[in-house]
Design an enzyme around this catalytic site. Structure first.
Site, short mmCIF file in Angstrom:
data_model
loop_
_atom_site.label_atom_id
_atom_site.label_comp_id
_atom_site.label_asym_id
_atom_site.label_seq_id
_atom_site.Cartn_x
_atom_site.Cartn_y
_atom_site.Cartn_z
N GLU A 159 6.36 -27.66 55.38
CA GLU A 159 6.78 -27.62 53.98
C GLU A 159 6.10 -28.66 53.08
OE1 GLU A 159 10.99 -27.63 53.45
OE2 GLU A 159 11.20 -25.65 54.30
N GLU A 373 11.73 -20.93 59.60
CA GLU A 373 13.08 -21.40 59.26
C GLU A 373 13.74 -20.37 58.36
OE1 GLU A 373 13.68 -25.32 57.52
OE2 GLU A 373 12.16 -26.17 58.86
C1 BGP Z 1 13.79 -27.27 55.09
C2 BGP Z 1 13.36 -28.33 56.06
C3 BGP Z 1 14.35 -28.63 57.12
C4 BGP Z 1 15.79 -28.46 56.74
C5 BGP Z 1 16.04 -27.22 55.90
C6 BGP Z 1 17.41 -27.12 55.30
O1 BGP Z 1 13.33 -27.64 53.83
O2 BGP Z 1 12.16 -28.02 56.69
O3 BGP Z 1 14.02 -29.89 57.60
O4 BGP Z 1 16.34 -29.60 56.24
O5 BGP Z 1 15.13 -27.12 54.86
O6 BGP Z 1 17.48 -27.91 54.15
P1 BGP Z 1 18.73 -28.75 53.78
O7 BGP Z 1 19.02 -29.56 54.98
O8 BGP Z 1 18.34 -29.54 52.59
O9 BGP Z 1 19.80 -27.78 53.47
#
Ligand code: BGP
Length: 466
Positions: A159, A373
């Site tokens: 990301e 993800e």
């Molecule tokens: C993405 C990241 C993860 C994780 C996920 C959920 O941006 O790669 O590391 O954190 O998002 O985000 P959040 O924890 O802010 O809800």
């Protein structure tokens, strides 16, 4: 009933800093998050999910629940505490042990080289705004390829867009700088250049396996059919999607993309000059990406906005508090007819379908896609070891249907990694925003399968979406 291909990979995703804990032991070097979170005083990354010690338990759960693959990252500062120079052998041994445990259990490790955790020594000198970090990153990646020969799947970065914008636009990540588009665009470009360098090292070096990059991609739709709203959505799309995909798959920025970025910069009285020599390396890498990793959670509706930038980032799960109005880009407005999470993330599975077909049309040299993800952040309720997370199953069902339809329509999606395998800590939300298939009691570190874990297992076994 919809089906997935027989060889479709069903995985679970994690990241070192969010899962491992053990942030100060066995020679690990500091990252900016350590002091940042300590100063905020809300929560820390210790012990997170204690993956550093619990990894055999998590990998055994993968095996038990038909999870083919686990996505994890190598903490750069566990290997090189200062980012370069002296190697910490305990860190190297730890990752060999994790990978061996995965392989022994038939679980394929998908490894991310950088997931938001630049060593503090380099972070303090400007992180990826400083070209010196690019050189150290290339050396670290090369070290990984030489050392971890057991790995077949590599992602350079996790990301790039959220990293650059959370650091320099929204300011929710350290160093908490806001609305600085010079830094945002420089950081995006430098990381894409670093990605290209690493892809070329991997391919020129004849290393075995696949390499790609993980981008967070969130479709942008105009809030209305007014021309100004259509334009605002295009500008936001150019900044958050096209800039990175142009860099990845073309090795340069399309004129239309660069014009929109120039428009943002000019409206903010800023400018950026890129080094033309970078494009030689980027063009060389553009056809060498074996896969694109997509992290996808949310879609946005964008309305024209002419005022000063104002933001409120919902980090507590108090629904309806998020505000996103950016000078030169637009305003992201929630569509009231669509469901959203407690953290104001709109749930719209069609967005994933639209995104996948967009990539097939606009970047036909993408080769393969893994959804690296996707998942639902939720305040899960634990009742005597039972977690009935119907909302998460509903979320997954919708998104899997979009993937199955996209595959039917010719998009080459090869696998899916739920975020997250087990509950982990969330960078800006702490511990009450849970995503896991496995509930973690953070006091005892015991794991409990949620209802969604059984649903996921069924899909993995039958490749049927119910
Ligand atoms: C993405 C990241 C993860 C994780 C996920 C959920 O941006 O790669 O590391 O954190 O998002 O985000 P959040 O924890 O802010 O809800």
């Amino acid at each position: 009933m919809l089906h997935l291909p027989e060889d479709f990979i069903m995985g679970g995703a994690t990241a070192a800093y969010q899962a491992e804990g053990a942030v100060q032991i066995d020679g690990k070097g500091a990252v900016a998050w350590d002091s940042f979170l300590a100063e905020k005083g809300r929560y820390t990354a210790e012990p997170a999910s204690d993956f550093y010690h619990q990894y055999p338990v998590d990998i055994a759960l993968c095996k038990q629940f038909n999870i083919d693959s686990v996505r994890l990252s190598i903490a750069w500062s566990r290997i090189f505490p200062d980012g370069y120079g002296k190697i910490n052998q305990k860190g190297v041994d730890f990752y060999h042990a994790v990978f061996a445990e995965c392989i022994k259990n038939g679980v394929t490790p998908f490894v991310t080289i950088h997931h938001f955790d630049t060593p503090k020594t380099l972070f303090d000198k400007g992180d990826f705004l400083n070209r010196e970090t690019i050189e150290h990153f290339v050396s670290f990646a090369t070290f990984c390829f030489d050392e971890f020969k057991e790995i077949q799947y590599w992602s350079t970065f996790n990301e790039i867009y959220p990293l650059a914008t959370n650091q320099y636009l929204t300011g929710v990540f350290p160093p908490e700088i806001q609305f600085d588009f010079e830094k945002v665009i420089t950081c995006l470009h430098h990381m894409m250049y670093a990605h290209a360098r690493v892809v070329n090292v991997f391919k020129d070096g004849g290393y075995q396996g696949e390499i790609g990059v993980v981008h967070s991609l969130e479709p942008k739709y105009p809030y209305s059919d007014k021309l100004a709203d259509i334009h605002a959505a295009k500008v936001d799309e150019a900044l958050s999607i096209r800039f990175l995909l142009d860099a990845t798959y073309l090795g340069y920025y399309r004129q239309s993309t660069w014009e929109m970025l120039t428009e943002i910069l000019e409206k903010n009285q800023m400018s950026v000059t890129l080094d033309p020599a970078d494009f030689i390396e980027m063009k060389k890498a553009a056809n060498r990406n074996d896969f694109l990793g997509i992290n996808h959670y949310v879609s946005h509706w964008v309305r024209a906005y002419e005022g000063e930038s104002t933001l409120f980032y919902n980090t507590t799960g108090e629904k309806g508090t998020q505000v996103y109005r950016i000078k030169g880009v637009g305003e992201r407005v929630p569509r009231e007819d669509l469901p959203k999470t407690d953290w104001d993330w709109i749930i719209y599975p069609q967005g994933l379908y639209d995104l996948l077909t967009f990539i097939k049309e606009e970047y036909p040299n993408y080769k393969q896609i893994y959804i690296t993800e996707n998942g639902l952040g939720f305040k899960d309720e634990y009742q005597d070891g039972i977690i009935m997370d119907e909302a998460r199953i509903e979320y997954l069902r919708g998104h899997f249907k979009s993937i199955a339809r996209a595959i039917e329509d010719g998009v080459n999606v090869r696998g899916y990694f739920i975020w997250s395998l087990m509950d982990v800590f969330s960078w800006v939300n702490g511990y009450n925003k849970r995503y896991g298939l496995f509930y973690v009691d953070f006091e005892t570190q015991k794991r409990y399968p949620k209802e969604s874990a059984y649903w996921y297992k069924f899909v993995s076994q039958t490749k049927t979406i119910i």
